[in-house]
Design a protein around this motif. Structure first.
Motif, PDB file in Angstrom:
ATOM      1  N   ASP A 163     -42.269  -6.981  -2.767  1.00  0.00           N
ATOM      2  CA  ASP A 163     -42.609  -5.566  -2.604  1.00  0.00           C
ATOM      3  C   ASP A 163     -41.366  -4.700  -2.424  1.00  0.00           C
ATOM      4  O   ASP A 163     -41.313  -3.575  -2.908  1.00  0.00           O
ATOM      5  N   VAL A 164     -40.328  -5.243  -1.789  1.00  0.00           N
ATOM      6  CA  VAL A 164     -39.096  -4.463  -1.613  1.00  0.00           C
ATOM      7  C   VAL A 164     -38.382  -4.237  -2.950  1.00  0.00           C
ATOM      8  O   VAL A 164     -37.759  -3.192  -3.147  1.00  0.00           O
ATOM      9  N   ASP A 165     -38.498  -5.197  -3.871  1.00  0.00           N
ATOM     10  CA  ASP A 165     -37.903  -5.011  -5.202  1.00  0.00           C
ATOM     11  C   ASP A 165     -38.656  -3.955  -5.997  1.00  0.00           C
ATOM     12  O   ASP A 165     -38.051  -3.175  -6.727  1.00  0.00           O
ATOM     13  N   ILE A 166     -39.978  -3.918  -5.841  1.00  0.00           N
ATOM     14  CA  ILE A 166     -40.779  -2.881  -6.505  1.00  0.00           C
ATOM     15  C   ILE A 166     -40.353  -1.500  -5.996  1.00  0.00           C
ATOM     16  O   ILE A 166     -40.112  -0.577  -6.779  1.00  0.00           O
ATOM     17  N   ALA A 167     -40.226  -1.375  -4.670  1.00  0.00           N
ATOM     18  CA  ALA A 167     -39.822  -0.089  -4.080  1.00  0.00           C
ATOM     19  C   ALA A 167     -38.416   0.290  -4.532  1.00  0.00           C
ATOM     20  O   ALA A 167     -38.148   1.460  -4.832  1.00  0.00           O
ATOM     21  N   ARG A 168     -37.512  -0.680  -4.612  1.00  0.00           N
ATOM     22  CA  ARG A 168     -36.139  -0.400  -5.039  1.00  0.00           C
ATOM     23  C   ARG A 168     -36.115   0.075  -6.493  1.00  0.00           C
ATOM     24  O   ARG A 168     -35.380   1.000  -6.848  1.00  0.00           O
ATOM     25  N   CYS A 169     -36.931  -0.540  -7.334  1.00  0.00           N
ATOM     26  CA  CYS A 169     -36.987  -0.125  -8.738  1.00  0.00           C
ATOM     27  C   CYS A 169     -37.501   1.306  -8.864  1.00  0.00           C
ATOM     28  O   CYS A 169     -36.988   2.083  -9.665  1.00  0.00           O
ATOM     29  N   GLU A 219     -50.960  -7.053  -8.872  1.00  0.00           N
ATOM     30  CA  GLU A 219     -50.642  -6.218  -7.705  1.00  0.00           C
ATOM     31  C   GLU A 219     -49.403  -5.367  -7.966  1.00  0.00           C
ATOM     32  O   GLU A 219     -49.354  -4.190  -7.577  1.00  0.00           O
ATOM     33  N   ALA A 220     -48.410  -5.943  -8.620  1.00  0.00           N
ATOM     34  CA  ALA A 220     -47.206  -5.183  -8.959  1.00  0.00           C
ATOM     35  C   ALA A 220     -47.540  -4.058  -9.939  1.00  0.00           C
ATOM     36  O   ALA A 220     -47.031  -2.944  -9.822  1.00  0.00           O
ATOM     37  N   ALA A 221     -48.423  -4.347 -10.893  1.00  0.00           N
ATOM     38  CA  ALA A 221     -48.842  -3.327 -11.860  1.00  0.00           C
ATOM     39  C   ALA A 221     -49.557  -2.185 -11.146  1.00  0.00           C
ATOM     40  O   ALA A 221     -49.312  -1.010 -11.432  1.00  0.00           O
ATOM     41  N   ASP A 222     -50.432  -2.515 -10.212  1.00  0.00           N
ATOM     42  CA  ASP A 222     -51.139  -1.484  -9.440  1.00  0.00           C
ATOM     43  C   ASP A 222     -50.152  -0.643  -8.630  1.00  0.00           C
ATOM     44  O   ASP A 222     -50.291   0.577  -8.543  1.00  0.00           O
ATOM     45  N   ALA A 223     -49.160  -1.298  -8.042  1.00  0.00           N
ATOM     46  CA  ALA A 223     -48.174  -0.585  -7.225  1.00  0.00           C
ATOM     47  C   ALA A 223     -47.363   0.404  -8.049  1.00  0.00           C
ATOM     48  O   ALA A 223     -47.024   1.490  -7.569  1.00  0.00           O
ATOM     49  N   LEU A 224     -47.068   0.042  -9.293  1.00  0.00           N
ATOM     50  CA  LEU A 224     -46.277   0.925 -10.156  1.00  0.00           C
ATOM     51  C   LEU A 224     -47.132   1.831 -11.038  1.00  0.00           C
ATOM     52  O   LEU A 224     -46.611   2.715 -11.710  1.00  0.00           O
ATOM     53  N   ASP A 236     -37.113   3.659  -6.706  1.00  0.00           N
ATOM     54  CA  ASP A 236     -35.994   4.517  -6.302  1.00  0.00           C
ATOM     55  C   ASP A 236     -34.940   4.619  -7.405  1.00  0.00           C
ATOM     56  O   ASP A 236     -34.435   5.706  -7.692  1.00  0.00           O
ATOM     57  N   GLU A 237     -34.622   3.485  -8.034  1.00  0.00           N
ATOM     58  CA  GLU A 237     -33.595   3.482  -9.080  1.00  0.00           C
ATOM     59  C   GLU A 237     -34.058   4.187 -10.343  1.00  0.00           C
ATOM     60  O   GLU A 237     -33.249   4.786 -11.054  1.00  0.00           O
ATOM     61  N   TRP A 238     -35.330   4.109 -10.651  1.00  0.00           N
ATOM     62  CA  TRP A 238     -35.852   4.691 -11.890  1.00  0.00           C
ATOM     63  C   TRP A 238     -36.257   6.154 -11.739  1.00  0.00           C
ATOM     64  O   TRP A 238     -36.637   6.792 -12.715  1.00  0.00           O
ATOM     65  N   THR A 239     -36.195   6.693 -10.533  1.00  0.00           N
ATOM     66  CA  THR A 239     -36.576   8.084 -10.316  1.00  0.00           C
ATOM     67  C   THR A 239     -35.547   9.010 -10.950  1.00  0.00           C
ATOM     68  O   THR A 239     -34.340   8.869 -10.723  1.00  0.00           O
ATOM     69  N   VAL A 240     -36.024   9.924 -11.761  1.00  0.00           N
ATOM     70  CA  VAL A 240     -35.160  10.888 -12.425  1.00  0.00           C
ATOM     71  C   VAL A 240     -35.162  12.162 -11.579  1.00  0.00           C
ATOM     72  O   VAL A 240     -36.216  12.751 -11.339  1.00  0.00           O
ATOM     73  N   LEU A 251     -35.530  -6.497 -16.204  1.00  0.00           N
ATOM     74  CA  LEU A 251     -35.416  -5.160 -15.632  1.00  0.00           C
ATOM     75  C   LEU A 251     -36.121  -5.058 -14.287  1.00  0.00           C
ATOM     76  O   LEU A 251     -35.914  -4.100 -13.550  1.00  0.00           O
ATOM     77  N   LEU A 252     -36.947  -6.052 -13.984  1.00  0.00           N
ATOM     78  CA  LEU A 252     -37.674  -6.109 -12.724  1.00  0.00           C
ATOM     79  C   LEU A 252     -37.447  -7.495 -12.133  1.00  0.00           C
ATOM     80  O   LEU A 252     -37.820  -8.497 -12.752  1.00  0.00           O
ATOM     81  N   PRO A 253     -36.806  -7.583 -10.963  1.00  0.00           N
ATOM     82  CA  PRO A 253     -36.550  -8.897 -10.366  1.00  0.00           C
ATOM     83  C   PRO A 253     -37.862  -9.608 -10.039  1.00  0.00           C
ATOM     84  O   PRO A 253     -38.855  -8.973  -9.681  1.00  0.00           O
ATOM     85  N   PHE A 254     -37.857 -10.927 -10.171  1.00  0.00           N
ATOM     86  CA  PHE A 254     -39.055 -11.703  -9.853  1.00  0.00           C
ATOM     87  C   PHE A 254     -38.670 -13.017  -9.205  1.00  0.00           C
ATOM     88  O   PHE A 254     -37.516 -13.432  -9.231  1.00  0.00           O
ATOM     89  N   VAL A 255     -39.666 -13.655  -8.605  1.00  0.00           N
ATOM     90  CA  VAL A 255     -39.493 -14.928  -7.918  1.00  0.00           C
ATOM     91  C   VAL A 255     -40.403 -15.933  -8.595  1.00  0.00           C
ATOM     92  O   VAL A 255     -41.576 -15.638  -8.842  1.00  0.00           O
TER      93      VAL A 255
END
Length: 71
Positions: A50-56, A16-21, A58-62, A36-40
């Motif tokens: 999902d909030v960590d995926i969204a934050r990444c 699911e995380a792969a699909d989201a990214l 935002d942080e990785w956007t050039v 480089l990607l927080p996990f539980v």
């Protein structure tokens, strides 16, 4: 406060995380292994909030470069 945020976050599987990214599950595993990607960890399972995926994202956007000479 952290408990409230954790309850609101949805936990995603590697797929699911792969699909989201828009990447492969292998890339998600690499990002997690390199921290480089927080996990539980849920027992032996790895999940991603999902909030960590969204934050990444935002942080990785050039940002775009403003070039005054191009029109």
């Amino acid at each position: 406060m952290a408990e409230t945020r954790s309850r609101a976050a949805k936990l995603l599987t590697i797929e699911e995380a792969a699909d989201a990214l828009g990447v492969t599950p292998r890339m998600i595993r690499r990002l997690a292994a390199n921290r480089l990607l927080p996990f539980v960890k849920v027992g032996r399972l790895v999940r991603f909030r999902d909030v960590d995926i969204a934050r990444c994202v935002d942080e990785w956007t050039v940002p775009a470069v403003d070039r005054p000479w191009s029109a």
